[in-house]
Design an enzyme around this catalytic site. Structure first.
Site, PDB file in Angstrom:
ATOM      1  N   ASP A 254      11.473  -0.290  -0.579  1.00 21.65           N
ATOM      2  CA  ASP A 254      11.168  -1.723  -0.692  1.00 21.65           C
ATOM      3  C   ASP A 254      12.157  -2.535  -1.517  1.00 21.65           C
ATOM      4  O   ASP A 254      12.023  -3.758  -1.611  1.00 21.65           O
ATOM      5  CB  ASP A 254       9.749  -1.902  -1.244  1.00 21.65           C
ATOM      6  CG  ASP A 254       9.528  -1.178  -2.578  1.00 21.65           C
ATOM      7  OD1 ASP A 254      10.491  -1.038  -3.362  1.00 21.65           O
ATOM      8  OD2 ASP A 254       8.386  -0.760  -2.840  1.00 21.65           O
TER       9      ASP A 254
ATOM     10  N   ASN B 291      10.939   5.045  -2.596  1.00 21.13           N
ATOM     11  CA  ASN B 291      10.552   3.777  -1.972  1.00 21.13           C
ATOM     12  C   ASN B 291      11.705   3.140  -1.218  1.00 21.13           C
ATOM     13  O   ASN B 291      12.872   3.348  -1.540  1.00 21.13           O
ATOM     14  CB  ASN B 291      10.010   2.812  -3.034  1.00 21.13           C
ATOM     15  CG  ASN B 291       8.707   3.295  -3.610  1.00 21.13           C
ATOM     16  OD1 ASN B 291       8.122   4.244  -3.075  1.00 21.13           O
ATOM     17  ND2 ASN B 291       8.267   2.694  -4.680  1.00 21.13           N
TER      18      ASN B 291
ATOM     19  N   PRO C 261       0.821  -1.227   0.000  1.00 21.55           N
ATOM     20  CA  PRO C 261       0.000   0.000   0.000  1.00 21.55           C
ATOM     21  C   PRO C 261       0.844   1.262   0.000  1.00 21.55           C
ATOM     22  O   PRO C 261       1.946   1.265   0.562  1.00 21.55           O
ATOM     23  CB  PRO C 261      -0.817  -0.108   1.294  1.00 21.55           C
ATOM     24  CG  PRO C 261      -0.156  -1.141   2.123  1.00 21.55           C
ATOM     25  CD  PRO C 261       0.682  -1.995   1.240  1.00 21.55           C
ATOM     26  N   ASP C 262       0.360   2.308  -0.665  1.00 23.21           N
ATOM     27  CA  ASP C 262       1.056   3.597  -0.609  1.00 23.21           C
ATOM     28  C   ASP C 262       0.539   4.368   0.605  1.00 23.21           C
ATOM     29  O   ASP C 262      -0.135   3.800   1.474  1.00 23.21           O
ATOM     30  CB  ASP C 262       0.908   4.373  -1.933  1.00 23.21           C
ATOM     31  CG  ASP C 262      -0.537   4.738  -2.235  1.00 23.21           C
ATOM     32  OD1 ASP C 262      -1.411   4.520  -1.369  1.00 23.21           O
ATOM     33  OD2 ASP C 262      -0.802   5.252  -3.332  1.00 23.21           O
ATOM     34  N   PHE C 263       0.825   5.666   0.667  1.00 19.22           N
ATOM     35  CA  PHE C 263       0.335   6.460   1.793  1.00 19.22           C
ATOM     36  C   PHE C 263      -1.004   7.125   1.483  1.00 19.22           C
ATOM     37  O   PHE C 263      -1.905   7.123   2.289  1.00 19.22           O
ATOM     38  CB  PHE C 263       1.358   7.556   2.142  1.00 19.22           C
ATOM     39  CG  PHE C 263       2.492   7.077   3.003  1.00 19.22           C
ATOM     40  CD1 PHE C 263       2.518   5.795   3.522  1.00 19.22           C
ATOM     41  CD2 PHE C 263       3.547   7.938   3.308  1.00 19.22           C
ATOM     42  CE1 PHE C 263       3.558   5.354   4.318  1.00 19.22           C
ATOM     43  CE2 PHE C 263       4.604   7.510   4.115  1.00 19.22           C
ATOM     44  CZ  PHE C 263       4.606   6.218   4.615  1.00 19.22           C
ATOM     45  N   ARG C 264      -1.107   7.737   0.282  1.00 17.19           N
ATOM     46  CA  ARG C 264      -2.216   8.666   0.064  1.00 17.19           C
ATOM     47  C   ARG C 264      -3.339   8.172  -0.841  1.00 17.19           C
ATOM     48  O   ARG C 264      -4.285   8.910  -1.073  1.00 17.19           O
ATOM     49  CB  ARG C 264      -1.666  10.005  -0.438  1.00 17.19           C
ATOM     50  CG  ARG C 264      -0.861  10.716   0.624  1.00 17.19           C
ATOM     51  CD  ARG C 264      -0.274  12.030   0.173  1.00 17.19           C
ATOM     52  NE  ARG C 264       0.523  12.617   1.238  1.00 17.19           N
ATOM     53  CZ  ARG C 264       1.772  12.249   1.527  1.00 17.19           C
ATOM     54  NH1 ARG C 264       2.369  11.319   0.809  1.00 17.19           N
ATOM     55  NH2 ARG C 264       2.431  12.831   2.513  1.00 17.19           N
TER      56      ARG C 264
ATOM     57  N   HIS D 154      15.012   7.599   0.332  1.00 14.38           N
ATOM     58  CA  HIS D 154      14.563   7.350   1.709  1.00 14.38           C
ATOM     59  C   HIS D 154      15.138   6.074   2.301  1.00 14.38           C
ATOM     60  O   HIS D 154      14.609   5.562   3.288  1.00 14.38           O
ATOM     61  CB  HIS D 154      13.031   7.349   1.761  1.00 14.38           C
ATOM     62  CG  HIS D 154      12.451   8.699   1.438  1.00 14.38           C
ATOM     63  ND1 HIS D 154      11.190   8.883   0.934  1.00 14.38           N
ATOM     64  CD2 HIS D 154      12.991   9.938   1.542  1.00 14.38           C
ATOM     65  CE1 HIS D 154      10.973  10.188   0.752  1.00 14.38           C
ATOM     66  NE2 HIS D 154      12.054  10.842   1.111  1.00 14.38           N
TER      67      HIS D 154
HETATM   68  P1  NAD Z   1       2.017   8.735  -1.840  1.00 15.20           P
HETATM   69  O1  NAD Z   1       1.288   7.645  -1.149  1.00 15.20           O
HETATM   70  O2  NAD Z   1       1.987  10.075  -1.255  1.00 15.20           O
HETATM   71  O3  NAD Z   1       1.457   8.863  -3.327  1.00 15.20           O
HETATM   72  C1  NAD Z   1       1.323   7.770  -4.180  1.00 15.20           C
HETATM   73  C2  NAD Z   1       0.788   8.275  -5.501  1.00 15.20           C
HETATM   74  O4  NAD Z   1       0.803   7.194  -6.427  1.00 15.20           O
HETATM   75  C3  NAD Z   1      -0.664   8.777  -5.433  1.00 15.20           C
HETATM   76  O5  NAD Z   1      -0.780   9.924  -6.248  1.00 15.20           O
HETATM   77  C4  NAD Z   1      -1.460   7.609  -6.017  1.00 15.20           C
HETATM   78  O6  NAD Z   1      -2.656   8.018  -6.639  1.00 15.20           O
HETATM   79  C5  NAD Z   1      -0.476   7.070  -7.034  1.00 15.20           C
HETATM   80  N1  NAD Z   1      -0.630   5.660  -7.345  1.00 15.20           N
HETATM   81  C6  NAD Z   1      -1.006   4.638  -6.528  1.00 15.20           C
HETATM   82  N2  NAD Z   1      -0.958   3.473  -7.183  1.00 15.20           N
HETATM   83  C7  NAD Z   1      -0.570   3.767  -8.460  1.00 15.20           C
HETATM   84  C8  NAD Z   1      -0.342   2.993  -9.618  1.00 15.20           C
HETATM   85  N3  NAD Z   1      -0.524   1.670  -9.637  1.00 15.20           N
HETATM   86  N4  NAD Z   1       0.086   3.620 -10.744  1.00 15.20           N
HETATM   87  C9  NAD Z   1       0.251   4.977 -10.766  1.00 15.20           C
HETATM   88  N5  NAD Z   1       0.039   5.755  -9.702  1.00 15.20           N
HETATM   89  C10 NAD Z   1      -0.362   5.161  -8.556  1.00 15.20           C
HETATM   90  O7  NAD Z   1       3.531   8.203  -2.046  1.00 15.20           O
HETATM   91  P2  NAD Z   1       4.872   9.040  -2.315  1.00 15.20           P
HETATM   92  O8  NAD Z   1       4.625  10.171  -3.206  1.00 15.20           O
HETATM   93  O9  NAD Z   1       5.898   8.037  -2.655  1.00 15.20           O
HETATM   94  O10 NAD Z   1       5.273   9.707  -0.932  1.00 15.20           O
HETATM   95  C11 NAD Z   1       5.043   9.145   0.328  1.00 15.20           C
HETATM   96  C12 NAD Z   1       6.176   8.399   1.004  1.00 15.20           C
HETATM   97  O11 NAD Z   1       5.772   7.063   0.954  1.00 15.20           O
HETATM   98  C13 NAD Z   1       7.545   8.345   0.460  1.00 15.20           C
HETATM   99  O12 NAD Z   1       8.369   9.028   1.322  1.00 15.20           O
HETATM  100  C14 NAD Z   1       7.920   6.835   0.528  1.00 15.20           C
HETATM  101  O13 NAD Z   1       9.142   6.703   1.211  1.00 15.20           O
HETATM  102  C15 NAD Z   1       6.858   6.243   1.357  1.00 15.20           C
HETATM  103  N6  NAD Z   1       6.351   4.891   1.118  1.00 15.20           N
HETATM  104  C16 NAD Z   1       7.087   3.951   0.467  1.00 15.20           C
HETATM  105  C17 NAD Z   1       6.548   2.699   0.231  1.00 15.20           C
HETATM  106  C18 NAD Z   1       7.366   1.681  -0.489  1.00 15.20           C
HETATM  107  O14 NAD Z   1       8.589   1.642  -0.313  1.00 15.20           O
HETATM  108  N7  NAD Z   1       6.748   0.850  -1.326  1.00 15.20           N
HETATM  109  C19 NAD Z   1       5.238   2.404   0.650  1.00 15.20           C
HETATM  110  C20 NAD Z   1       4.510   3.397   1.339  1.00 15.20           C
HETATM  111  C21 NAD Z   1       5.079   4.634   1.557  1.00 15.20           C
END
Ligand code: NAD
Length: 240
Positions: free
Chosen positions: A108, A106, A35-38, A123
């Site tokens: 990961d 990321n 999962p992402d954050f937003r 990060h």
């Molecule tokens: P964010 O959650 O703020 O934004 C993610 C963006 O990606 C959103 O605009 C969303 O609509 C879009 N999105 C989601 N799935 C998508 C897809 N399949 N294709 C295209 N777009 C998609 O994440 P961010 O901008 O990376 O910033 C938040 C922080 O999250 C970063 O500092 C990062 O370190 C951290 N984070 C990292 C992981 C990871 O390593 N996988 C996971 C969660 C959070």
């Protein structure tokens, strides 16, 4: 929705690139199941005792290492997932000489798992861990297998090499990323809300020709003059 024309244009842009940079975030890995954050099912929509920014801050790590590790192990320490088409395509384009670097927010390690070599992890990474007292490195298995707060033989607390809120980015990583972005002929941005600074500010160093954003929904930053392709990055890249 991505149109056929968008795919053709992006394909041409990549094939004509000699040192493009990909700048990405958590959205790149959602199609791998992280999962992402937003997004609406991202971590920010789930309910915790404290907001994720608090639990992933250096102050919280120092004050409540037990709670930090409970959250970190459950939500951030994901190692049993595979790269998706977005990661694999970027690795392929690097091999073909079109992409010079991946700059990722990321932690990961999925770009490297897919085969990308020149990756700037702004990060940090869950795969590196070290003692906060003596600097001894520890493999990720040490964090996964143990419970509670992992401790070094010297008594110090082991910390993931992840940049927590309130911590500065690593200078050498930022320098490498900025250099690659400054030299890039094209910039592809994807899977990021561009909300997290200073990382999101690095794209301002781009001086090349084209910027293309591939994202589910428009990012937070004003992106006038930029080509925007709305959709899932793995699905879109797999059509290239
Ligand atoms: P964010 O959650 O703020 O934004 C993610 C963006 O990606 C959103 O605009 C969303 O609509 C879009 N999105 C989601 N799935 C998508 C897809 N399949 N294709 C295209 N777009 C998609 O994440 P961010 O901008 O990376 O910033 C938040 C922080 O999250 C970063 O500092 C990062 O370190 C951290 N984070 C990292 C992981 C990871 O390593 N996988 C996971 C969660 C959070």
């Amino acid at each position: 929705m991505a149109q056929e024309r968008d795919i053709v244009n992006l394909r041409n842009l990549i094939k004509n690139s000699k040192r493009a940079v990909f700048f990405g975030g958590a959205g790149v890995s959602t199609e791998s199941g992280i999962p992402d954050f937003r997004s609406k099912d991202g971590l920010y929509s789930q309910k915790y005792k404290y907001p994720p920014e608090t639990m992933l801050s250096i102050e919280f790590f120092r004050s409540y290492p037990d709670e930090f590790y409970a959250f970190y192990r459950e939500k951030m320490l994901v190692t049993d997932v595979l790269p998706n088409a977005a990661h694999y395509k970027l690795a392929e384009w690097e091999k073909e000489g079109h992409i010079a670097a991946v700059v990722t927010q990321n932690i990961d390690g999925l770009h490297q798992k897919a085969g990308s070599k020149n990756v700037f992890e702004l990060h940090g990474s869950i795969y590196r861990n070290f003692c906060t007292k003596c600097g001894m490195p520890y493999p990720v298995q040490r964090i996964i297998k143990g419970s509670g707060v992992p401790r070094c033989a010297c008594g110090g607390i082991v910390k993931p090499d992840v940049v927590l809120y309130g911590e500065p980015l690593r200078e050498e990583v930022v320098e490498g990323a900025v250099e690659a972005i400054k030299r890039a002929d094209n910039l592809i941005i994807g899977g990021t809300s561009l909300n997290v600074y200073p990382a999101a500010g690095l794209i301002d160093f781009f001086r090349g020709e084209n910027v293309v954003v591939v994202n589910k929904g428009a990012p937070a930053k004003d992106m006038r003059g930029v080509t925007f392709i709305d959709g899932k990055i793995g699905e879109i890249f797999s059509m290239i």
